[in-house]
Design an enzyme around this catalytic site. Structure first.
Site, PDB file in Angstrom:
ATOM      1  N   HIS A   1       0.850  -1.176   0.000  1.00  0.00           N
ATOM      2  CA  HIS A   1       0.000   0.000   0.000  1.00  0.00           C
ATOM      3  C   HIS A   1       0.891   1.232   0.000  1.00  0.00           C
ATOM      4  O   HIS A   1       2.091   1.154   0.335  1.00  0.00           O
ATOM      5  CB  HIS A   1      -0.895   0.032   1.243  1.00  0.00           C
ATOM      6  CG  HIS A   1      -2.041  -0.937   1.197  1.00  0.00           C
ATOM      7  ND1 HIS A   1      -2.953  -0.976   0.166  1.00  0.00           N
ATOM      8  CD2 HIS A   1      -2.432  -1.902   2.093  1.00  0.00           C
ATOM      9  CE1 HIS A   1      -3.861  -1.915   0.412  1.00  0.00           C
ATOM     10  NE2 HIS A   1      -3.560  -2.506   1.569  1.00  0.00           N
TER      11      HIS A   1
ATOM     12  N   CYS B   1      -0.551   2.288  -4.366  1.00  0.00           N
ATOM     13  CA  CYS B   1      -1.369   3.472  -4.624  1.00  0.00           C
ATOM     14  C   CYS B   1      -0.574   4.732  -4.318  1.00  0.00           C
ATOM     15  O   CYS B   1       0.332   4.732  -3.478  1.00  0.00           O
ATOM     16  CB  CYS B   1      -2.633   3.440  -3.765  1.00  0.00           C
ATOM     17  SG  CYS B   1      -3.808   2.153  -4.250  1.00  0.00           S
TER      18      CYS B   1
END
Length: 520
Positions: A375, A416
């Site tokens: 992430h 992301c």
């Protein structure tokens, strides 16, 4: 100058050695003892013992007194010339010598000529000076591998158990004592350095091959015309030899990618291939490098109180499908020669430690690839402990090791990159001294800043899967930037079931086109 020579006394030698650093002592021993086969083996063992000794004991090596005792008539001239060759000006000044006079008398800048020291030892010393540590290590490994293949099944030749390639003279002395290299007499008659000449030619280090050839030929020309001499010729060298100067790197080193001899593809026939040969780095399958995969699937928040300010407000979700990315990377890059080091669910500080460790073990390899699957938010990626690291810090860690500055480093990030201004990253004291340290790196990220990166919960991420497909199809023919451009274009064309789109980004500071090896 003769007065200063005559004034040199045996009692001066311990003081001279104390003014020399360890590297100078090794070089001096190589120049003085390298052509004395009866003593060279003993001196080699003395040097190895000296390497392992505490720094205080290294001051009292007593190598020079031993040399003077074995060569009582001529040790002064030999010693002073050797000190000139290694550029020990401070020592020579203390002994009362004028450098300008010594420079004219001993010609240390003329690499093929000597007065007392064996000319090939001077040439080999300059080879040591002009190779980087990484190039020296590559030479040692390749030559020893070649020698091992030459041995018959009944031969037993215990290898030298020494691994500091910054002291290349140690390895050359070992090869001399085993007769893998031969110096011949003072005129190089009977010499044999073909093993090194072939290596330098094969690795596009033609100027070093030329130096050895010209040293042998020059010495032979100065010997008696009645002596039969086998000379080398330079007709098969691909490039015109460049001028070599003592005490510095020759221009050709800029064509070998610094500490690594990533050589251009051999014998191309088309105009495109000729361009590739002159402006490319070829990654070789037998030393391609490390592929470090940091695969974050599960995240926790068990951190110390002082680190809680770095945690995101919401618990990070499990990254289903990331194992498919990890396996695809392994399946594609392993056949290209990469040594895969895959780690799952790594906390943020361990991530930095793993990257630094991979850098330290990449000195003798052609490249380094780091893949981070996690992430993230704009400019950051998360450790498994939910503490974010700055991507800039990761890049600086990759570029901090000076021995890797000219080596291609590839950083692939699947994460992301949404804008999360309220979040901050943990400082890990990653610094670089100059902008040039960030050269020769390519960073490929799954998305441009401000957006999410898409990942299928079973099949893996768009970016990593497409990157691997493109590498598998085009590694044989295209350089890495073209491959990444093709992969980015294919990702841009993809659409999710809700018409999602993604645009990868590639940031490049490579100085040459980099070609991966062909699959096995």
């Amino acid at each position: 100058m003769q007065t200063q020579l005559d004034n040199l006394h045996l009692d001066d030698l311990p003081y001279i050695e104390r003014d020399l650093n360890l590297s100078q002592k090794v070089s001096l021993a190589f120049l003085l003892f390298g052509d004395q086969h009866a003593l060279a083996t003993y001196i080699l063992q003395r040097l190895l013992a000296l390497m392992r000794a505490p720094p205080a004991d290294q001051l009292h090596s007593d190598l020079l007194r031993q040399y003077a005792q074995t060569n009582p008539a001529n040790w002064r001239g030999h010693l002073v010339e050797a000190l000139c060759i290694i550029n020990a000006r401070q020592v020579l000044r203390k002994l009362g010598f004028c450098w300008a006079e010594l420079h004219l008398h001993y010609l240390p800048h003329v690499l093929e000529l000597t007065l007392h020291v064996h000319p090939l030892l001077k040439a080999l010393y300059n080879v040591c000076e002009q190779l980087t540590v990484a190039q020296s290590g590559r030479l040692v490994l390749d030559i020893n591998d070649k020698l091992a293949r030459r041995r018959t099944s009944g031969e037993h030749d215990e290898p030298l158990r020494f691994y500091d390639y910054s002291y290349l003279e140690i390895f050359l002395l070992d090869w001399l004592t085993r007769h893998h290299l031969r110096l011949g007499d003072i005129d190089a008659i009977g010499s044999d350095v073909q093993l090194l000449i072939e290596y330098f030619k094969f690795n596009d280090l033609n100027s070093l091959a030329t130096l050895l050839i010209q040293t042998v030929n020059t010495s032979a020309n100065e010997s008696s015309s009645h002596s039969p001499v086998n000379k080398y010729n330079t007709d098969d060298l691909e490039s015109t030899p460049v001028a070599l100067s003592a005490g510095g790197a020759a221009p050709f080193l800029a064509e070998t990618s610094g500490p690594t001899p990533c050589t251009a593809p051999a014998a191309p026939s088309s105009s495109i291939s000729r361009h590739r040969r002159s402006n490319a780095l070829q990654v070789h399958r037998d030393r391609a490098g490390i592929l470090l995969i940091i695969n974050q699937q599960n995240f926790h928040r068990n951190v110390s109180e002082k680190l809680m300010t770095f945690l995101p407000t919401q618990k990070l979700t499990q990254r289903n499908g990331t194992n498919a990315d990890k396996q695809r990377l392994i399946d594609v890059f392993s056949p290209l020669g990469y040594e895969v080091e895959a780690h799952d669910n790594v906390d943020h500080l361990k991530m930095i430690a793993l990257i630094r460790g991979a850098c330290a073990r990449s000195v003798l390899r052609d490249s380094l690839i780091v893949c981070i699957l996690s992430h993230g938010f704009e400019g950051a990626v998360y450790g498994a402990d939910s503490i974010p690291l700055s991507i800039e810090d990761v890049k600086k860690v990759l570029c901090a090791d000076e021995s890797l500055h000219d080596k291609p480093k590839m950083l692939f990030i699947q994460a992301c990159q949404q804008n999360e201004k309220q979040l901050k990253t943990r400082n890990v004291n990653a610094t670089t001294q100059s902008a040039s340290q960030l050269a020769n790196m390519v960073v490929a990220m799954s998305t441009v800043p401000g957006f999410v990166a898409l990942r299928h919960s079973v099949q893996g991420s768009w970016f990593i899967q497409t990157l691997c497909d493109t590498v598998q199809k085009h590694a044989k023919s295209d350089h890495i930037l073209d491959i990444l451009t093709l992969a980015a274009g294919q990702v841009i064309e993809k659409r999710g079931d809700k018409d999602q789109k993604m645009v990868p980004i590639v940031i490049n500071t490579l100085t040459k086109n980099v070609y991966l090896s062909e699959a096995a």
